[in-house]
Design a protein around this motif. Structure first.
Motif, mmCIF file in Angstrom:
data_model
loop_
_atom_site.group_PDB
_atom_site.id
_atom_site.type_symbol
_atom_site.label_atom_id
_atom_site.label_comp_id
_atom_site.label_asym_id
_atom_site.label_seq_id
_atom_site.Cartn_x
_atom_site.Cartn_y
_atom_site.Cartn_z
ATOM 1 N N ILE A 142 0.202 1.146 6.486
ATOM 2 C CA ILE A 142 0.473 1.009 5.060
ATOM 3 C C ILE A 142 1.971 0.803 4.851
ATOM 4 O O ILE A 142 2.771 1.001 5.767
ATOM 5 N N THR A 143 2.342 0.435 3.643
ATOM 6 C CA THR A 143 3.739 0.124 3.347
ATOM 7 C C THR A 143 4.609 1.373 3.351
ATOM 8 O O THR A 143 5.667 1.403 3.986
ATOM 9 N N GLU A 144 4.159 2.406 2.652
ATOM 10 C CA GLU A 144 4.932 3.644 2.594
ATOM 11 C C GLU A 144 4.058 4.795 2.131
ATOM 12 O O GLU A 144 3.007 4.589 1.522
ATOM 13 N N SER A 145 4.504 6.008 2.446
ATOM 14 C CA SER A 145 3.850 7.203 1.923
ATOM 15 C C SER A 145 4.892 8.026 1.188
ATOM 16 O O SER A 145 6.071 8.032 1.547
ATOM 17 N N VAL A 146 4.432 8.706 0.154
ATOM 18 C CA VAL A 146 5.330 9.461 -0.713
ATOM 19 C C VAL A 146 4.644 10.763 -1.117
ATOM 20 O O VAL A 146 3.439 10.938 -0.906
ATOM 21 N N THR A 147 5.397 11.664 -1.701
ATOM 22 C CA THR A 147 4.783 12.859 -2.253
ATOM 23 C C THR A 147 3.968 12.466 -3.485
ATOM 24 O O THR A 147 4.191 11.406 -4.085
ATOM 25 N N GLY A 190 -1.552 9.967 5.247
ATOM 26 C CA GLY A 190 -0.730 8.903 4.692
ATOM 27 C C GLY A 190 0.599 8.738 5.402
ATOM 28 O O GLY A 190 1.018 7.618 5.715
ATOM 29 N N LYS A 191 1.278 9.843 5.713
ATOM 30 C CA LYS A 191 2.592 9.747 6.356
ATOM 31 C C LYS A 191 2.482 9.165 7.753
ATOM 32 O O LYS A 191 3.364 8.421 8.199
ATOM 33 N N ASP A 192 1.391 9.464 8.472
ATOM 34 C CA ASP A 192 1.196 8.909 9.815
ATOM 35 C C ASP A 192 0.801 7.435 9.739
ATOM 36 O O ASP A 192 1.198 6.642 10.600
ATOM 37 N N ALA A 193 0.026 7.074 8.724
ATOM 38 C CA ALA A 193 -0.345 5.672 8.532
ATOM 39 C C ALA A 193 0.890 4.826 8.258
ATOM 40 O O ALA A 193 1.012 3.698 8.751
ATOM 41 N N ALA A 194 1.826 5.364 7.487
ATOM 42 C CA ALA A 194 3.066 4.643 7.212
ATOM 43 C C ALA A 194 3.905 4.511 8.475
ATOM 44 O O ALA A 194 4.494 3.454 8.737
ATOM 45 N N THR A 244 0.848 -1.187 0.000
ATOM 46 C CA THR A 244 0.000 0.000 0.000
ATOM 47 C C THR A 244 0.884 1.238 0.000
ATOM 48 O O THR A 244 1.662 1.447 0.933
ATOM 49 N N ILE A 245 0.744 2.045 -1.040
ATOM 50 C CA ILE A 245 1.551 3.249 -1.196
ATOM 51 C C ILE A 245 0.602 4.431 -1.308
ATOM 52 O O ILE A 245 -0.213 4.501 -2.235
ATOM 53 N N ALA A 246 0.688 5.354 -0.359
ATOM 54 C CA ALA A 246 -0.251 6.476 -0.308
ATOM 55 C C ALA A 246 0.473 7.797 -0.418
ATOM 56 O O ALA A 246 1.608 7.945 0.066
ATOM 57 N N VAL A 247 -0.189 8.768 -1.021
ATOM 58 C CA VAL A 247 0.346 10.127 -0.987
ATOM 59 C C VAL A 247 0.272 10.635 0.452
ATOM 60 O O VAL A 247 -0.614 10.250 1.221
ATOM 61 N N GLU A 248 1.214 11.474 0.821
ATOM 62 C CA GLU A 248 1.394 11.867 2.217
ATOM 63 C C GLU A 248 0.181 12.550 2.823
ATOM 64 O O GLU A 248 -0.091 12.406 4.015
ATOM 65 N N ASP A 249 -0.563 13.314 2.008
ATOM 66 C CA ASP A 249 -1.678 14.080 2.559
ATOM 67 C C ASP A 249 -3.023 13.369 2.429
ATOM 68 O O ASP A 249 -4.065 13.914 2.809
#
Length: 266
Positions: A185-190, A176-180, A128-133
């Protein structure tokens, strides 16, 4: 496009080589529709049985939402319609179990908010890859429902019971960044880096033996699949019990009216 995908219209299905992309196509927030809900019960078996597919990308159309979950107005309109409700909970179980049973690795490209059923769809993926916001949350309790369609199964498995209680009993979402950071989730990115991060995982999976990858996924999912098969019926029974309460309708109507709910004692 193989004929097995020709009868999908509420979700978009595209194939590029060994990569199948499944897109929730109801922008801007990709709220769940009855048509998409039904198609999601079938797509995982079709993709899992397709010998030409080695990796699945699961995403939403646009940039605002991966999947915003249920539509409050439709919840009001359907309240009391037991036939429609029971179709929905049968499909919800089939979707989550189907994703977990699908032997092909699923990468959730979480391009925006993933709420309610949308969060469960994201969290049932393997990567799971999410945008940070992006907001990721299961606010069932905020609309007067039990989190029975995946949340109460997936969150404790990923972040443990304490964190699952924190978020499912409050309905509070995470960025997303807090979930990571919590391991949800696996990671968050811009947003600019989202496609590159997905492509990196696709390349990793394509470099592996398909049989090794698929059997490893099956081994990893043995425990949670066993729990899903044994417990999701009871989880959805509890959600049905909450759906039958007039407090569910009041919670949704208050949300629509932008006012505090007036609950009765139960």
């Amino acid at each position: 496009m193989p004929a097995r995908y020709a009868n999908y219209s509420a979700i978009k299905v595209g194939q590029d080589g060994h990569v199948l992309t499944i897109t929730l196509d109801n922008p801007p927030l990709n709220g769940m529709t009855p048509e998409a809900h039904e198609e999601l019960t079938r797509i995982w078996a079709d993709a899992g049985a397709d010998p030409g597919v080695r990796v699945i990308i699961f995403t939403g159309a646009g940039e605002r939402g991966f999947c915003a979950g249920g539509d409050p107005k439709r919840m009001i309109d359907n309240w009391g319609n037991r036939e429609r409700w029971h179709v929905g909970i049968f499909e919800a179980r089939a979707i989550i179990v189907g994703m977990l049973e699908c032997p092909k690795p699923v990468i959730a490209r979480i391009n925006g908010h993933a709420m309610g059923m949308g969060a469960s769809l994201a969290l049932a993926a393997d990567i799971t890859i999410a945008v940070e916001d992006a907001l990721i949350g299961d606010p069932h309790v905020s609309v007067g429902l039990a989190a029975g369609d995946g949340g109460s199964l997936l969150w404790p498995n990923l972040v443990g019971l304490v964190e699952a209680r924190r978020h499912l009993l409050s309905g509070d979402p995470l960025r997303g960044k807090d979930a990571a950071a919590k391991g949800l989730i696996t990671e968050s990115v811009t947003r600019d880096d989202l496609d590159a991060a997905v492509a990196k995982w696709v390349a990793t999976f394509l470099s592996k033996s398909p049989s090794a990858l698929q059997t490893t996924k099956q081994a990893l999912n043995l425990d949670i699949l066993d729990k899903a098969r044994r417990h999701m019926g009871e989880m959805l029974r509890l959600e049905t019990r909450s759906w039958e309460s007039p407090n569910h309708r009041e919670a949704v109507q208050a949300m629509i009216d932008k006012r505090p709910p007036d609950f009765i004692d139960e």
